[in-house]
Write a protein that holds these residues in place. Sequence first.
Motif, PDB file in Angstrom:
ATOM      1  N   ARG A 440       0.829  -1.213   0.000  1.00 36.23           N
ATOM      2  CA  ARG A 440       0.000   0.000   0.000  1.00 36.23           C
ATOM      3  C   ARG A 440       0.866   1.267   0.000  1.00 36.23           C
ATOM      4  O   ARG A 440       0.526   2.264  -0.648  1.00 36.23           O
ATOM      5  N   GLU A 441       1.976   1.230   0.729  1.00 35.72           N
ATOM      6  CA  GLU A 441       2.860   2.403   0.758  1.00 35.72           C
ATOM      7  C   GLU A 441       3.487   2.650  -0.618  1.00 35.72           C
ATOM      8  O   GLU A 441       3.581   3.794  -1.075  1.00 35.72           O
ATOM      9  N   GLU A 444       0.912   4.154  -2.895  1.00 34.49           N
ATOM     10  CA  GLU A 444       0.746   5.588  -2.663  1.00 34.49           C
ATOM     11  C   GLU A 444       1.824   6.385  -3.383  1.00 34.49           C
ATOM     12  O   GLU A 444       1.559   7.434  -3.987  1.00 34.49           O
TER      13      GLU A 444
END
Length: 471
Positions: A440-441, A444
């Motif tokens: 998820r990081e 982003e």
Amino acid sequence: MKTTARRIARCFPVFFTSKRKRTRRIVALFFTLLFLGIYFVLAQFEQTGLIGLKMSNTRTFASENSFSWDSVLDALEHTEEGDFLRYDKGKTKGKQTHDKLKVIVLLHSHNDPGYKYTYDQYYFNKTKHVLSLAVEKLMKYQDMTFIWTDTCFLDRIWKELSDEMKANLKYLVKTGRFEISLGAWVSADECVTHYYSYIDQLIEGYSWIRQHFDVFPNVSFNMDQFGTSSSIHYIRRKVGIRHSVYNHIHKGTKVFFRKNRLLEFNLKQSLINNMDSFVHVEPFDDLGFKGSCGPSAKICSKLALTKTTLSFDKSLPRNATSMDFAEQLVSQIRLKSEMYLHNVLFLPVGDDLVYITSQEWDNQYKNLKKLMQYINDKSKWKIDIQFGTLSQYFRELEKVASKSVKQFPTVSGDLFPYTRGPKYWSGYFTTRQFVKRLGRELQESVRATEMLIAFTIPNTIERIQPISNKV
């Protein structure tokens, strides 16, 4: 006081009569209340779809009712061993004899971009040979068909193909015999994947396919995803995917579906109208040969014809084995066809990492051709079996459906969780938290970079143009 007592007695006469009459009236009142309670409970269940799911008239249910995935799960029963209804306890209700069956055979090879080995290890040891031979053999055998799912492998081998092989692959994709499923960069998980990640890899795959083949896939072949969601199908409908095939869904639900001929249905969007997609579910658990043709894994596994030679010459006694296999296969195909509402049948022929050698391709094709010819020549079997594509299967299905009074049911909800036997495969909701967080990081960061580039490039072009005009 006497007047009041008389009024009460009129309202509740059962308590102010003789002992015998009072007992009878109490019993009558009890059963009246009991039946009223049952009536209201059944009415409530009928609204939620549970009564429709348990109806003995399955044809009426299949053609007229809509229901939710959750209501199916609520209606399931477990055996004493903890497993769901087995095949022998969940045979299709009623007898449904189709006229001449049309069977479409499609070769496939399931190649994970990463599982027990790395992406490079799979590519160099397995996938590279599958794809290069697929192009070679489909050009050699003009009626054979093949389906592929992961665009990342196509991108990898494209860089190594000769100009002639590239031209041949383009021709096969254009004619549909080398069919590309979905067109995504990978066959992504459809449960915990964030919607943006799913869209991002769709864009990556579609851009590559459009650039190199100038086509857009319109079917999705999902033999190894563990369930699916209505949200994913909404995204797919937006990119033109109207038909999907699934194999791995909740085992108890699959048994219920095949028992009631519900293995094909329209998956309804809960919030958006006119965005339904059509789903075909393979009735048995194995994605390979074992689960391809019918309930007998022992018979269906013999469809792996890569290391044998079939012969149907009646003058040779040893060929009786081939003839027996053909008859057994026909019986399995008939059993499988009884689980659907129509006389068109899809027969996927493949497995994990198969068709790696030239001999595998040659043996599989030649044996299948002999087998299909023998079955087609047997008029009493009433089966027309031939190579075809997934798109062709759905086109044939639409033709049959347009002439039939039967309609496919509509299902709403997410097709989760997946089960294999009594075990629920729901651990991926909570396991490997740090890896998921890292993903998820990174997502982003990628998204922020894309937005920055999207805003920067137009401004840069606007500044460059006046300078170029002056020069």
